[in-house]
Design an enzyme around this catalytic site. Structure first.
Site, PDB file in Angstrom:
ATOM      1  N   GLY A  25       0.645  -1.212  -0.024  1.00  0.00           N
ATOM      2  CA  GLY A  25      -0.053   0.137  -0.131  1.00  0.00           C
ATOM      3  C   GLY A  25       0.937   1.277   0.228  1.00  0.00           C
ATOM      4  O   GLY A  25       2.104   1.233   0.548  1.00  0.00           O
ATOM      5  N   GLU A  26       0.213   2.411  -0.561  1.00  0.00           N
ATOM      6  CA  GLU A  26       1.045   3.728  -0.561  1.00  0.00           C
ATOM      7  C   GLU A  26      -0.006   4.731  -0.100  1.00  0.00           C
ATOM      8  O   GLU A  26      -1.029   4.968  -0.925  1.00  0.00           O
ATOM      9  CB  GLU A  26       1.499   3.681  -1.604  1.00  0.00           C
ATOM     10  CG  GLU A  26       2.407   4.979  -1.890  1.00  0.00           C
ATOM     11  CD  GLU A  26       3.349   5.138  -2.934  1.00  0.00           C
ATOM     12  OE1 GLU A  26       3.596   4.251  -3.569  1.00  0.00           O
ATOM     13  OE2 GLU A  26       4.273   5.963  -3.036  1.00  0.00           O
ATOM     14  N   GLY A  27       0.189   5.632   0.954  1.00  0.00           N
ATOM     15  CA  GLY A  27      -0.628   6.609   1.205  1.00  0.00           C
ATOM     16  C   GLY A  27       0.260   7.802   1.230  1.00  0.00           C
ATOM     17  O   GLY A  27       1.412   7.856   0.717  1.00  0.00           O
ATOM     18  N   PHE A  77       1.099   9.442   3.695  1.00  0.00           N
ATOM     19  CA  PHE A  77       2.016   9.626   4.970  1.00  0.00           C
ATOM     20  C   PHE A  77       2.963   8.337   5.078  1.00  0.00           C
ATOM     21  O   PHE A  77       3.756   8.099   5.907  1.00  0.00           O
ATOM     22  CB  PHE A  77       1.264   9.990   6.102  1.00  0.00           C
ATOM     23  CG  PHE A  77       0.670  10.986   6.078  1.00  0.00           C
ATOM     24  CD1 PHE A  77       0.894  12.281   6.265  1.00  0.00           C
ATOM     25  CD2 PHE A  77      -0.873  10.975   5.695  1.00  0.00           C
ATOM     26  CE1 PHE A  77       0.402  13.402   6.058  1.00  0.00           C
ATOM     27  CE2 PHE A  77      -1.737  12.066   5.471  1.00  0.00           C
ATOM     28  CZ  PHE A  77      -1.162  13.069   5.605  1.00  0.00           C
ATOM     29  N   VAL A  88       4.732   4.317   2.819  1.00  0.00           N
ATOM     30  CA  VAL A  88       4.743   3.149   1.857  1.00  0.00           C
ATOM     31  C   VAL A  88       4.673   2.054   2.939  1.00  0.00           C
ATOM     32  O   VAL A  88       5.450   1.860   3.737  1.00  0.00           O
ATOM     33  CB  VAL A  88       5.731   3.285   0.925  1.00  0.00           C
ATOM     34  CG1 VAL A  88       5.503   2.172  -0.097  1.00  0.00           C
ATOM     35  CG2 VAL A  88       5.923   4.845   0.334  1.00  0.00           C
ATOM     36  N   VAL A  89       3.734   1.024   2.351  1.00  0.00           N
ATOM     37  CA  VAL A  89       3.742  -0.422   3.392  1.00  0.00           C
ATOM     38  C   VAL A  89       4.295  -1.412   2.452  1.00  0.00           C
ATOM     39  O   VAL A  89       4.125  -1.681   1.283  1.00  0.00           O
ATOM     40  CB  VAL A  89       2.443  -0.528   3.743  1.00  0.00           C
ATOM     41  CG1 VAL A  89       2.297  -1.861   4.458  1.00  0.00           C
ATOM     42  CG2 VAL A  89       1.828   0.559   4.669  1.00  0.00           C
ATOM     43  N   LYS A  93       5.999  -0.420   7.452  1.00  0.00           N
ATOM     44  CA  LYS A  93       5.473   0.713   7.103  1.00  0.00           C
ATOM     45  C   LYS A  93       6.886   1.869   7.255  1.00  0.00           C
ATOM     46  O   LYS A  93       7.488   1.946   8.333  1.00  0.00           O
ATOM     47  CB  LYS A  93       4.106   1.282   7.868  1.00  0.00           C
ATOM     48  CG  LYS A  93       3.718   2.574   7.009  1.00  0.00           C
ATOM     49  CD  LYS A  93       2.611   3.323   8.058  1.00  0.00           C
ATOM     50  CE  LYS A  93       1.226   2.461   7.527  1.00  0.00           C
ATOM     51  NZ  LYS A  93       0.058   3.094   8.189  1.00  0.00           N
ATOM     52  N   ASP A 114     -10.121   6.318  11.346  1.00  0.00           N
ATOM     53  CA  ASP A 114     -10.027   5.969   9.797  1.00  0.00           C
ATOM     54  C   ASP A 114     -10.537   4.419   9.757  1.00  0.00           C
ATOM     55  O   ASP A 114     -10.074   3.526   8.920  1.00  0.00           O
ATOM     56  CB  ASP A 114      -8.673   5.992   9.639  1.00  0.00           C
ATOM     57  CG  ASP A 114      -8.657   5.984   7.784  1.00  0.00           C
ATOM     58  OD1 ASP A 114      -9.493   6.121   7.269  1.00  0.00           O
ATOM     59  OD2 ASP A 114      -7.574   5.827   7.414  1.00  0.00           O
TER      60      ASP A 114
END
Ligand code: ADP
Ligand code: MG
Length: 352
Positions: free
Chosen positions: A29-31, A33, A35-36, A55, A167
């Site tokens: 995943g990448e948000g 804030f 990267v995972v 993360k 969230d």
């Protein structure tokens, strides 16, 4: 202070890790804030088994480490199993926070509800082998009850610890293959109100698809973070006044809605529902009146599912998705709702 001393002592005796202990794998995943990645151990010590999740986070990583440490001590079953967090200073880039969890499993609830098979795909994950029962609304309802109960159980753990997640959404609910239960992940937007950590509202972090209508978790009269000792003394009172945990309950209600109605499982479907509900001034009963007369098969089937057993599913949903935070049920009260009384077969097979 006991809490801080305990945390410090625990920290002293726990193994520490560094960058070179891990080998990067697939990006998960990448948000905005961080990267995972899925990672594995560089050298596999005999006691260390299985894959991990890393993360790499920006400045907010410090808060996320703090939240995960707190969860591990106070309500470890609620969230993914956290191993360690540290500050990684590389010469070129800005400093990064590295957070390490055990890899809990391949699927989030978001992946699972997108499947045509939902909720039957989850039944086999929770139970292993599934008896050859007739498929139908009753059985689907039982599976959805079980998922929701596990989610509320995890949430109750967080809330009892004084943490609001902020969230909650299917993407942040992971199926733990080890314990065969759903756990919460991603404390990146969480707030710990008892000690005032991450007290500054970060509305810009909130996912608009799942966010409750109130903009602020705490009332606008408490805009800045008091210093920690003051907050520790004050915040139980603030918690009572503002019921910030009910923000997560609204999001959880939307998850129940998505589980019951296939047409709201897609992004566009959920956005459409949000628009319809807003037009009804967030009155779910008014919304139902407005859509039911011209409902298609999918929608009608969702209402039918929630109407089982005298409509207790629908009743619970209306207690969660409400405009006013103080009119929403708490996670603990929701767990005691009659919706969860009749879990029949699934509950029985889980206990065995
Ligand atoms: P982001 O800030 O990018 O949303 P998350 O903490 O939600 O970060 O993680 C991103 C994704 O990585 C999740 O949606 C999930 O698919 C996967 N993931 C995160 N933590 C774990 C874990 N402990 N085990 C397995 N997968 C995980
Ligand atoms: Mg996430």
């Amino acid at each position: 202070w006991d809490m801080f001393v305990l945390a410090f002592v625990e920290r002293l005796f726990r193994p520490t890790y560094k960058k070179d202990d891990f080998v990067l794998g697939k990006k998960l995943g990448e948000g905005a804030f961080g990267v995972v990645y899925r990672v594995s151990w560089a050298k596999k010590p005999s006691s260390k088994e299985g894959d991990l999740v890393l993360k790499k986070a920006t400045e907010y990583g410090a808060v996320e480490i703090w939240m995960n440490e707190r969860v591990r001590r106070a309500c470890s079953n609620s969230c993914a199993d956290f191993l360690y967090g540290f500050l990684e200073k590389s010469s070129k880039k800005e400093a990064e926070y590295w957070l390490i969890w055990r890899f809990e499993g391949e699927s989030t609830l978001a992946d699972l509800i997108q499947s045509k098979e939902f909720p039957y795909n989850v039944e086999s994950m929770i139970l292993g082998e599934v008896q050859d029962l007739p498929k139908g609304l009753e059985r689907e309802n039982r599976i959805i009850q079980t998922i929701l109960r596990q989610l509320l159980f995890a949430l109750d753990g967080l809330h009892s610890t004084g943490i609001v997640h902020r969230d909650i959404k299917p993407q942040n609910v992971i199926f733990s293959e080890g314990s065969r239960t759903f756990k919460i992940i991603d404390l990146g937007a969480a707030a710990d109100l008892r000690v005032g950590i991450n007290y500054i509202p970060k509305e810009f972090l909130l996912d608009p698809r799942y966010a409750a209508p109130e903009q602020y978790i705490m009332s606008t009269q408490t805009p800045s973070a008091p210093s920690a000792p003051v907050a520790a003394a004050l915040s139980p009172v603030l918690w009572q006044l503002n019921l910030p945990d009910r923000f997560d309950i609204y999001s959880t209600g939307l998850i129940l809605l998505q589980m019951a109605f296939p047409s709201f499982r897609s992004d566009s479907g959920l956005i459409q529902f949000n628009r319809q509900l807003k037009r009804c001034d967030y009155d779910l009963i008014a919304w139902r009146k407005s859509v039911e007369p011209r409902a298609n098969g999918d929608l009608r089937r969702g209402f039918e599912l929630l109407d089982l057993d005298g409509g207790i599913g629908w009743e619970l949903l209306t207690c969660m998705v409400r405009y006013k935070a103080r009119q929403r049920v708490s996670a603990k009260a929701a767990l005691a709702h009659p919706y969860f009384d009749k879990e029949g077969l699934l509950a029985l097979s889980i206990m065995q």
